[in-house]
Design a protein around this motif. Structure first.
Motif, PDB file in Angstrom:
ATOM      1  N   SER A   1    -118.971 -40.732  57.077  1.00 49.87           N
ATOM      2  CA  SER A   1    -117.783 -41.154  57.836  1.00 49.87           C
ATOM      3  C   SER A   1    -117.839 -40.633  59.258  1.00 49.87           C
ATOM      4  CB  SER A   1    -116.490 -40.648  57.202  1.00 49.87           C
ATOM      5  OG  SER A   1    -116.608 -40.469  55.855  1.00 49.87           O
TER       6      SER A   1
ATOM      7  N   VAL B   1    -114.834 -46.517  59.707  1.00 45.97           N
ATOM      8  CA  VAL B   1    -114.998 -47.976  59.573  1.00 45.97           C
ATOM      9  C   VAL B   1    -114.381 -48.678  60.780  1.00 45.97           C
ATOM     10  CG1 VAL B   1    -114.348 -49.986  58.209  1.00 45.97           C
ATOM     11  CG2 VAL B   1    -115.120 -47.890  57.073  1.00 45.97           C
ATOM     12  N   VAL B   2    -113.154 -48.258  61.169  1.00 49.27           N
ATOM     13  CA  VAL B   2    -112.474 -48.904  62.285  1.00 49.27           C
ATOM     14  C   VAL B   2    -113.256 -48.698  63.587  1.00 49.27           C
ATOM     15  CG1 VAL B   2    -110.399 -48.848  63.718  1.00 49.27           C
ATOM     16  CG2 VAL B   2    -110.208 -48.780  61.228  1.00 49.27           C
ATOM     17  N   THR B   3    -113.668 -47.429  63.850  1.00 55.32           N
ATOM     18  CA  THR B   3    -114.382 -47.152  65.107  1.00 55.32           C
ATOM     19  C   THR B   3    -115.657 -47.975  65.204  1.00 55.32           C
ATOM     20  OG1 THR B   3    -113.678 -44.892  64.747  1.00 55.32           O
ATOM     21  CG2 THR B   3    -115.112 -45.283  66.614  1.00 55.32           C
TER      22      THR B   3
ATOM     23  N   THR C   1    -107.322 -36.159  51.294  1.00 49.83           N
ATOM     24  CA  THR C   1    -106.572 -36.964  52.262  1.00 49.83           C
ATOM     25  C   THR C   1    -107.350 -37.053  53.575  1.00 49.83           C
ATOM     26  OG1 THR C   1    -104.639 -35.862  51.358  1.00 49.83           O
ATOM     27  CG2 THR C   1    -104.282 -37.263  53.279  1.00 49.83           C
TER      28      THR C   1
ATOM     29  N   ALA D   1    -112.878 -41.518  56.725  1.00 53.40           N
ATOM     30  CA  ALA D   1    -113.618 -42.714  56.328  1.00 53.40           C
ATOM     31  C   ALA D   1    -112.999 -43.955  56.969  1.00 53.40           C
ATOM     32  CB  ALA D   1    -113.622 -42.841  54.805  1.00 53.40           C
ATOM     33  N   ALA D   2    -111.645 -44.033  56.937  1.00 51.81           N
ATOM     34  CA  ALA D   2    -110.969 -45.186  57.534  1.00 51.81           C
ATOM     35  C   ALA D   2    -111.258 -45.243  59.033  1.00 51.81           C
ATOM     36  CB  ALA D   2    -109.469 -45.088  57.284  1.00 51.81           C
ATOM     37  N   LEU D   3    -111.160 -44.072  59.699  1.00 54.01           N
ATOM     38  CA  LEU D   3    -111.437 -44.017  61.135  1.00 54.01           C
ATOM     39  C   LEU D   3    -112.862 -44.459  61.426  1.00 54.01           C
ATOM     40  CD1 LEU D   3    -109.803 -40.722  62.467  1.00 54.01           C
ATOM     41  CD2 LEU D   3    -109.273 -43.075  63.114  1.00 54.01           C
TER      42      LEU D   3
ATOM     43  N   GLY E   1    -110.296 -39.246  53.396  1.00 55.79           N
ATOM     44  CA  GLY E   1    -109.885 -40.649  53.438  1.00 55.79           C
ATOM     45  C   GLY E   1    -109.603 -41.104  54.862  1.00 55.79           C
ATOM     46  N   ILE E   2    -108.870 -40.260  55.621  1.00 51.21           N
ATOM     47  CA  ILE E   2    -108.561 -40.598  57.017  1.00 51.21           C
ATOM     48  C   ILE E   2    -109.849 -40.775  57.805  1.00 51.21           C
ATOM     49  CG2 ILE E   2    -107.489 -39.756  59.147  1.00 51.21           C
ATOM     50  CD1 ILE E   2    -105.497 -38.234  57.448  1.00 51.21           C
TER      51      ILE E   2
END
Lengths: 348, 561
Positions: free
Chosen positions: A257, A329-331, A319, A325-327, A322-323
């Motif tokens: 991530s 993918v978005v970045t 948590t 990993a999401a960041l 998770g944040i």
């Protein structure tokens, strides 16, 4: 898919040909070596209980008795009771390495005079050992005088000597070894794009039956896999040294991530600044900014790596992961999208 | 004049990217770092919650556990010990039998001491609360006799002060009077008996290093970008000399470096000797980025090379400086000078030269190597890094005088490489580390000498191996002598060839000649294989190495006997 693989293989070949990966491994070896040196040197100097290499020393004890009991218990110290001026003469003639004088005041205050040579390694080691002994002596006297104190005196026994500095290995060394490859991978992702832009070889790649997004994906794939691969190498080395690492999948997810975040940023910066020579400096600045920003997360990344590796992960850790990993993918999606648009313009 | 024109061009070119879109972005990043930095660094705590602990409801240790963020108090019972929790605390702590349990107990001991100290300082009866006070007294001892000579020379102390100092008021206590008043640290609590460790001032030196890393990236990136676009060809065709081109290219970044130096120097409050040391570090970083910017073939390679160089530089700068209690080690690094200067401690000229001269000589060598590279065929070729470095060395060591100078300049490189070697092998046990250093040190010295000889002999017409060996060996010997004279205060500790130690301890005629003979003969052996292909070169190097190792072992055996 096979075309993507072909491009990734070309990138990997370039990295191997330039032997840059060797430099990267040497850098990490230095961090590991340097850190271990610090661990051995520092904990040795500041935590006497962890010093394995204690030098034999002759001590002259002057006083009514008390502290000499603890001194005699230390196996490397040879204690002889002497009279004050004889002790000083023996010290000056180098027949003893240190003089320990104990004086007891009317109010029960014990004053300990430590006479040592200045600035040598043996004297420094001796002083750190004395510190540990003096702390234990203080605890002993304090407990004996509990009646004169309001506060209950709590004591914790001195633990047995540890094999390795646990907190250092898991909370400093391991996070460093996890995140150094991540930082380098992000830089590499940006550099491969810079290189194509500066040497104007992107046109050649565009003639291949691949869209710009897929070209970028191919270029990202290698650095993305290199970071966890290097991390696994270090973890294997730690495990070989009897330092088990828990939660491998969690650590791989953390490495992936954070690499996604930095690689996405690297590619975007490279596409934005591609023609100038500022890509690396801009990447370093953004990386510092992201590192600072990451400290605002529920658990900071260094803490995250430490908690995962020691198996102490709790809800806070999952948590944060998770944040991240999401960041990531978005970045990467935003960075690649932006870079793709810039590169299409470049060609036009 | 030409230099200034190149410098002006460099400024215009490197600021061209600053437009309406990028300038606000960079400003945002800078402001973000400045704003976020101080606020969040306080949260940089990797050990938070590292030890899961179970605490009984009535445990006196409950406030201790709550006072330290390293503990995560979980709802648990003693049965969870060894699984979910590392430590169970009721009236006394119980640790699981593992590395984690030991570390947790150690942490609880520290936390308890700290917590108790705070509570106890409020007690009325301070003699019972802190029943032990320590006076640390430092005094010189009789020098070690020549027969039992240790490898570490003690710092020069005047024997006159071995008795009570003349200004000391006699206290009728011979132990107290044995130390001069300035060498007494009085009434210390046992917890505070620590060799002074200036964490703050060591960290403050990063105020110089971090901005300089960015400047180095800009500098090297600019050099590389110009080379990949073959722009340097135009400048090389102009009547400008190579040094003018490089000076012009570097001046703007030197300007930024001086700005960083001034701002950081004033901000951290460094004294003037420390300021000189900091300036040297800044110049050294620029010399490194100059060479790497001319060497790297791609941005990716540059990233790796620069990261490698800055990591090693930080290692070299901070590793010795940490040993503040042992000045002979600490003052191998300019950071020790900067740190002492921030603390307001005075630094003697001896340690100052010790700390700065090797780095200054390496910086000079890096600049010379960069000058050697400034030619069309070396700047724009795709040959390997080592072959391009060799090409540059060939230009520097082409003449006999050049080879002698190369021998001298090889010494600080040897010292630095040996220090890195030491840092890598010290985590091994002492028994493995000593042979590794003895073997490695010899290989480093012979390898460097052979590289210089090899460059010299392949530079033009063939030259005799024996003469090259004599030249580079004498040069290396001269360099070592220079290092010895400058660093008599502290260099005895470096494994800089056991010959240096021998001279320090003995000093008879034979021991003065022996290292010269060693360096010359070993260099001649190494030289004999150069210019005849890789196999011969490596064989000759192995021969020189074996010779050097045998010499080192003989010296060591002599010193131990």
């Amino acid at each position: 898919m096979s075309q993507l693989g072909a491009l990734a293989r070309k990138e990997l070949r370039d990295i191997l040909r330039e032997k840059t990966i060797v430099v990267a491994l040497v850098v990490q070896l230095f961090i590991a070596g340097f850190s271990t040196f610090l661990a051995v040197g520092l904990t040795g100097l500041y935590d006497p209980s962890s010093t394995s290499a204690r030098t034999r020393a002759d001590i002259a004890y002057v006083g009514p008795g008390g502290f000499d009991g603890l001194l005699k218990d230390a196996r490397n110290l040879h204690v002889q009771p002497l009279e004050a001026s004889a002790a000083v003469a023996a010290f000056q003639a180098r027949r003893v390495d240190a003089v320990v004088q104990e004086e007891i005041g009317a109010d029960g205050l014990h004053t300990v005079n430590l006479l040592l040579e200045d600035g040598g390694i043996p004297a420094t080691l001796l002083l750190t050992q004395m510190k540990g002994l003096l702390e234990r002596y203080e605890e002993h006297l304090r407990t004996a005088e509990q009646g004169r104190l309001q506060q209950q005196v709590l004591t914790v026994p001195v633990p047995a000597k540890a094999d390795a500095p646990y907190a250092f290995v898991y909370a400093t060394l391991l996070p460093l070894l996890v995140f150094t490859p991540v930082f380098l991978s992000g830089a590499v992702a940006g550099d491969t794009v810079t290189q194509e832009v500066q040497t104007r070889t992107l046109v050649l790649l565009r003639s291949a039956p691949l869209g710009v997004p897929r070209i970028l994906a191919g270029k990202l794939l290698v650095p993305l896999l290199l970071a966890p691969a290097q991390m696994l190498l270090w973890i294997a080395l730690l495990t070989l040294n009897h330092l088990p690492v828990a939660n491998l999948p969690g650590l791989i997810a953390l490495s992936l991530s954070t690499t996604l975040i930095l690689a996405g940023a690297g590619v975007a910066i490279a596409a934005g600044f591609g023609r100038s020579n500022t890509v690396q400096a801009a990447y370093a600045l953004v990386a510092i900014l992201l590192a600072l920003g990451s400290l605002l997360l529920p658990a900071n990344p260094l803490n995250l790596a430490a908690l995962l590796a020691t198996g102490a992960a709790d809800a806070r850790v999952w948590t944060t992961l998770g944040i991240l990993a999401a960041l990531g993918v978005v970045t990467t999606a935003v960075g690649m999208g932006w870079a793709a648009r810039r590169l299409r313009m470049e060609r036009a | 004049m030409g230099t200034w024109a190149v410098a002006w061009h460099e400024v215009r070119r490197s600021t061209a990217f600053l437009n309406r879109r990028t300038a606000p972005l960079l400003a945002l990043v800078f402001v973000g770092i400045l704003l976020l930095g101080p606020f969040v660094v306080s949260r940089l705590d990797a050990q938070r919650g590292l030890y899961p602990v179970g605490v009984a409801a009535d445990s006196p240790f409950a406030p201790v556990v709550a006072s330290d963020a390293r503990f995560a108090a979980l709802p648990a019972t003693q049965a969870d010990l060894g699984g979910r929790i590392a430590l169970w605390v009721d009236t006394a702590p119980h640790a699981e039998t593992s590395a984690r349990g030991t570390a947790a107990l150690q942490a609880l001991r520290q936390a308890t001491q700290r917590w108790l100290d705070e509570r106890l300082s409020a007690e009325a009866d301070q003699a019972a609360a802190f029943p032990v006070l320590v006076n640390i007294l430092n005094a010189p001892q009789a020098p070690v006799t020549a027969a039992a000579s240790s490898a570490i020379p003690s710092t020069a102390t005047t024997p006159a002060s071995s008795s009570a100092g003349p200004t000391a008021t006699p206290t009728a206590n011979p132990v107290l009077d044995a130390a001069p008043p300035e060498a007494r640290t009085l009434a210390v609590k046992p917890r505070d008996v620590n060799p002074p460790f200036p964490v703050r001032s060591l960290l403050l030196t990063f105020a110089f290093l971090i901005p300089m890393n960015l400047v180095a990236q800009l500098h090297a990136g600019s050099l590389l970008a110009e080379r990949t676009r073959h722009r340097t060809v135009l400048l090389l065709a102009s009547p400008l000399a190579p040094w003018q081109i490089l000076a012009g290219r570097t001046l703007p970044y030197l300007g930024i470096g001086l700005f960083v130096w001034l701002v950081a120097g004033v901000a951290v409050g460094v004294g003037w000797l420390g300021a000189i040391a900091a300036l040297l570090v800044i110049v050294f970083v620029l010399a490194t980025s100059l060479l790497l910017g001319l060497l790297a073939r791609s941005p990716r390679e540059l990233t790796f090379l620069l990261t490698g160089a800055t990591t090693m530089l930080s290692t070299f700068l901070f590793l010795p400086a940490i040993f503040t209690a042992i000045p002979q080690v600490a003052f191998l690094s300019p950071v020790a000078v900067i740190s002492a200067s921030i603390e307001g401690d005075s630094v003697g000229w001896g340690p100052f030269l010790c700390a700065t001269l090797p780095l200054a000589l390496v910086a000079v060598s890096l600049v010379l190597l960069s000058l050697g590279l400034t030619r069309d065929e070396t700047l724009h070729g795709q040959a390997s890094l080592s072959s391009r470095l060799m090409a540059s060395l060939r230009r520097l060591a082409a003449t006999r005088r050049g080879l002698l100078v190369a021998g001298i300049l090889a010494v600080p490189f040897a010292l630095a490489l040996q220090l890195f070697l030491l840092a890598l092998v010290i985590p091994l046990t002492l028994y493995a580390a000593i042979p590794a250093v003895v073997l490695g040190a010899a290989l480093v010295e012979e390898g460097l000498k052979q590289a210089a000889v090899s460059a010299h002999r392949t530079a033009g017409r063939p030259r005799p191996a024996w003469l090259s060996g004599v030249l580079v060996g004498s040069g290396f010997f001269l360099g070592e002598k220079l290092a010895l004279i400058v660093g008599l205060v502290g260099f005895g500790l470096l494994p800089s060839g056991q010959s240096a130690l021998a001279v320090l301890g003995g000093g008879t005629g034979l021991l003065l000649i022996a290292p010269l003979a060693l360096h010359v003969v070993a260099a001649m052996v190494g030289a004999s294989g150069t210019g005849r292909g890789r196999g011969w070169t490596l064989t000759a190097l192995a021969g020189a190495w074996a010779l050097h190792c045998a010499y080192n072992l003989a010296i060591l055996a002599g010193a131990l006997a």
